[in-house]
Enzyme design. Structure first.
Site, PDB file in Angstrom:
ATOM      1  N   TYR A   1       3.926   6.475  10.285  1.00 34.77           N
ATOM      2  CA  TYR A   1       3.288   5.314  10.146  1.00 34.77           C
ATOM      3  C   TYR A   1       4.215   4.397   9.309  1.00 34.77           C
ATOM      4  O   TYR A   1       4.003   3.102   9.361  1.00 34.77           O
ATOM      5  CB  TYR A   1       2.041   5.894   9.339  1.00 34.77           C
ATOM      6  CG  TYR A   1       0.923   4.710   9.007  1.00 34.77           C
ATOM      7  CD1 TYR A   1       0.056   4.352   9.902  1.00 34.77           C
ATOM      8  CD2 TYR A   1       1.132   3.983   8.077  1.00 34.77           C
ATOM      9  CE1 TYR A   1      -0.991   3.481   9.830  1.00 34.77           C
ATOM     10  CE2 TYR A   1       0.152   2.876   7.757  1.00 34.77           C
ATOM     11  CZ  TYR A   1      -0.952   2.948   8.689  1.00 34.77           C
ATOM     12  OH  TYR A   1      -1.966   1.976   8.166  1.00 34.77           O
ATOM     13  N   PRO A  49      -2.944  -0.953  19.323  1.00 40.03           N
ATOM     14  CA  PRO A  49      -2.671  -1.377  18.084  1.00 40.03           C
ATOM     15  C   PRO A  49      -2.620  -0.400  17.001  1.00 40.03           C
ATOM     16  O   PRO A  49      -2.387  -0.448  15.731  1.00 40.03           O
ATOM     17  CB  PRO A  49      -3.805  -2.405  17.727  1.00 40.03           C
ATOM     18  CG  PRO A  49      -4.845  -2.242  18.669  1.00 40.03           C
ATOM     19  CD  PRO A  49      -4.002  -1.569  20.001  1.00 40.03           C
ATOM     20  N   HIS A  61       0.693  -1.055   0.018  1.00 41.77           N
ATOM     21  CA  HIS A  61       0.070   0.208   0.111  1.00 41.77           C
ATOM     22  C   HIS A  61       0.844   1.103  -0.033  1.00 41.77           C
ATOM     23  O   HIS A  61       1.810   1.207   0.985  1.00 41.77           O
ATOM     24  CB  HIS A  61      -0.716  -0.290   1.256  1.00 41.77           C
ATOM     25  CG  HIS A  61      -2.281  -0.914   1.130  1.00 41.77           C
ATOM     26  ND1 HIS A  61      -2.939  -0.973   2.126  1.00 41.77           N
ATOM     27  CD2 HIS A  61      -2.177  -1.926   0.311  1.00 41.77           C
ATOM     28  CE1 HIS A  61      -3.865  -1.973   1.800  1.00 41.77           C
ATOM     29  NE2 HIS A  61      -3.597  -2.634   0.577  1.00 41.77           N
ATOM     30  N   TYR A  65      -9.036   4.554   8.496  1.00 37.30           N
ATOM     31  CA  TYR A  65      -9.098   4.859   9.958  1.00 37.30           C
ATOM     32  C   TYR A  65     -10.168   5.967  10.102  1.00 37.30           C
ATOM     33  O   TYR A  65      -9.878   7.167   9.600  1.00 37.30           O
ATOM     34  CB  TYR A  65      -7.767   5.462  10.614  1.00 37.30           C
ATOM     35  CG  TYR A  65      -6.684   4.215  10.713  1.00 37.30           C
ATOM     36  CD1 TYR A  65      -6.174   4.148   9.388  1.00 37.30           C
ATOM     37  CD2 TYR A  65      -6.328   3.759  11.666  1.00 37.30           C
ATOM     38  CE1 TYR A  65      -4.843   3.219   9.129  1.00 37.30           C
ATOM     39  CE2 TYR A  65      -5.105   2.920  11.683  1.00 37.30           C
ATOM     40  CZ  TYR A  65      -4.687   2.544  10.482  1.00 37.30           C
ATOM     41  OH  TYR A  65      -3.641   1.727  10.526  1.00 37.30           O
TER      42      TYR A  65
HETATM   43  C1  PHB Z   1      -4.914  -5.182  11.033  1.00 34.45           C
HETATM   44  O1  PHB Z   1      -4.887  -5.311   9.838  1.00 34.45           O
HETATM   45  O2  PHB Z   1      -4.938  -5.983  12.140  1.00 34.45           O
HETATM   46  C2  PHB Z   1      -4.349  -3.616  11.197  1.00 34.45           C
HETATM   47  C3  PHB Z   1      -4.055  -2.951  10.651  1.00 34.45           C
HETATM   48  C4  PHB Z   1      -3.577  -1.598  10.893  1.00 34.45           C
HETATM   49  C5  PHB Z   1      -3.638  -1.065  12.298  1.00 34.45           C
HETATM   50  C6  PHB Z   1      -4.145  -1.931  13.171  1.00 34.45           C
HETATM   51  C7  PHB Z   1      -4.583  -3.621  12.833  1.00 34.45           C
HETATM   52  O3  PHB Z   1      -3.470  -0.065  12.746  1.00 34.45           O
END
Ligand code: PHB
Ligand code: APR
Length: 398
Positions: free
Chosen positions: A384, A293, A73, A201
């Site tokens: 990121y 996460p 990505h 997000y």
């Molecule tokens: C996931 O795909 O589980 C995932 C991806 C991005 C994140 C957190 C979890 O910021």
């Protein structure tokens, strides 16, 4: 008594990756894991890799399926109050991220390690560390009803947050830092095509939502939820209805729903333990630090630790050099704290913490700033996609 060069406690991604990289340098290890191989292989975790993690998995010989099946990505979307802003990782930070499930990484590593004759003892119980501050540390455990004792040069504590390694460091030596967030993430895995090519997000007045994926046909979605909630309270129907409400209208309209394959609730926590070394014991991965996460830094920090530790052990066995090992904790922690900051910041920006109008205005101001300033967006992109290693670390671990 058995003897090996490095005893590795824990067969998660940190332990298996370290064991395989050491093997490629001719360094022997024994891995002790308290769970069964099937249990470890089935755990569902995040799925977003920084480039250095991909590179290290490839270096370990565990990158073949990853490179075939992964999705790369160039960016991701941030959504709030009807706005949608794309962070172009490639244009802003010159980097990309790789989508590939940690569950798959775990399987790939276990397979490579089995093929290279790795000594991994699953279902090893009552693991204990002895004489850590001497040149001849030992690890004892029970394996297949037999008492086992292994003498070694070094112990790698790769046994996660609940492991025994960190707890073997005296309390007066260890300093811990912690932040517990007042909500959890409800995660659902479903065999449906992702609603967008890139991750979304969403900051919403009903709470945070994240649309991620595992492949072109498999989606991983998350909702912020109260910590007290149980998965039984969340039927698939309720999950999809809630997710739809938290997403921008255009995305919600094109969402494909289907039965969940997995559903779980996880708490969110930031945690760092210092130092990451005590005597001959080195902590790596979740044993030393936990991030919430948001931004998926957990596995990426673990691979960064393993890279530095592996280079340090290699230096030691090559010419008895100790510089890298002596600097391990400091070098690893410099990255850990930066990722801890980013994960905390991204969590704070995107979640609902209550009704405090001032806090809501701060989130809104920050989101609109990021959307309108290249500098603002670049800071997000750089963190990121994964910060570069400090130049002195790069020179040392090459
Ligand atoms: C996931 O795909 O589980 C995932 C991806 C991005 C994140 C957190 C979890 O910021
Ligand atoms: N004895 C032996 N093994 C243990 C013990 C113990 N006392 N305690 C825990 N373990 C094992 C666990 O069963 C687990 O398999 O250690 C392993 C630790 O693995 P992980 O928790 O996956 O930690 P790590 O390998 O550092 O991976 C970090 O996993 O949790 C995610 O977000 C995190 O992505 C990151 C990655």
């Amino acid at each position: 008594m058995l003897r090996t060069q490095v005893v590795i406690i824990g067969a998660g991604p940190s332990g298996l990756l370290l064991s395989q990289l050491l093997h490629l340098q001719g360094i022997d290890s024994v891995v002790l894991e308290q769970r069964s191989r099937d249990y470890v292989a089935a755990r569902i975790r995040a799925g977003l890799l920084e480039q250095h993690s991909v590179d290290l998995l490839v270096e370990a010989g565990a990158g073949e399926r990853l490179q075939r099946e992964c999705l790369v990505h160039d960016g991701f979307l941030m959504a709030w109050e009807g706005e949608v802003h794309r962070i172009d990782l490639h244009a802003l930070a010159g980097k990309r991220v790789t989508v590939y499930g940690q569950t798959e990484i775990q399987q790939d590593l276990a397979e490579v390690r089995a093929r290279s004759g790795g000594d991994i003892r699953y279902e090893a119980t009552d693991v204990r560390l002895h004489d850590i501050t001497t040149a001849r540390p030992r690890v004892s455990c029970t394996h297949r009803d037999q008492a086992v004792e292994i003498e070694c040069d070094f112990i790698a504590g790769c046994d996660g947050y609940h492991g025994v390694s960190r707890r073997s460091i005296p309390a007066e030596v260890l300093r811990t830092y912690e932040r517990v967030y007042p909500f959890g993430w409800l995660g659902v895995l479903a065999e449906v095509p992702p609603l967008n090519d890139e991750l979304v997000y969403a900051n919403h007045s009903r709470g945070f939502a994240l649309c991620s994926m595992r492949s072109r046909t498999r989606s991983r979605y998350y909702l912020q939820c109260p910590l007290e909630d149980t998965v039984e309270q969340w039927s698939d129907q309720r999950f999809w209805d809630e997710l739809r409400q938290r997403l921008p209208a255009a995305h919600a309209a094109r969402m494909t729903t289907g039965p969940s394959i997995e559903k779980s609730i996880a708490p969110l926590r930031s945690f760092v333990a210092e130092p990451m070394r005590y005597g001959q014991l080195f902590l790596a991965g979740d044993a030393a630090h936990i991030v919430p996460p948001t931004g998926a830094k957990g596995l990426n920090l673990a691979t960064a630790d393993v890279r530095v530790l592996h280079r340090g052990l290699t230096e030691f066995y090559r010419n008895r050099g100790r510089t890298l090992l002596d600097e391990y904790s400091q070098r690893a922690l410099s990255r850990v704290w930066k990722a801890t900051r980013f994960s905390w910041w991204f969590t704070t920006l995107m979640h609902k913490f209550g009704e405090d109008p001032f806090a809501l205005q701060m989130q809104r101001a920050e989101l609109t700033y990021i959307a309108s300033s290249r500098a603002g967006a670049q800071t997000v992109a750089e963190n990121y996609a994964g910060l570069d290693f400090d130049p002195d670390v790069v020179a040392a671990i090459r």
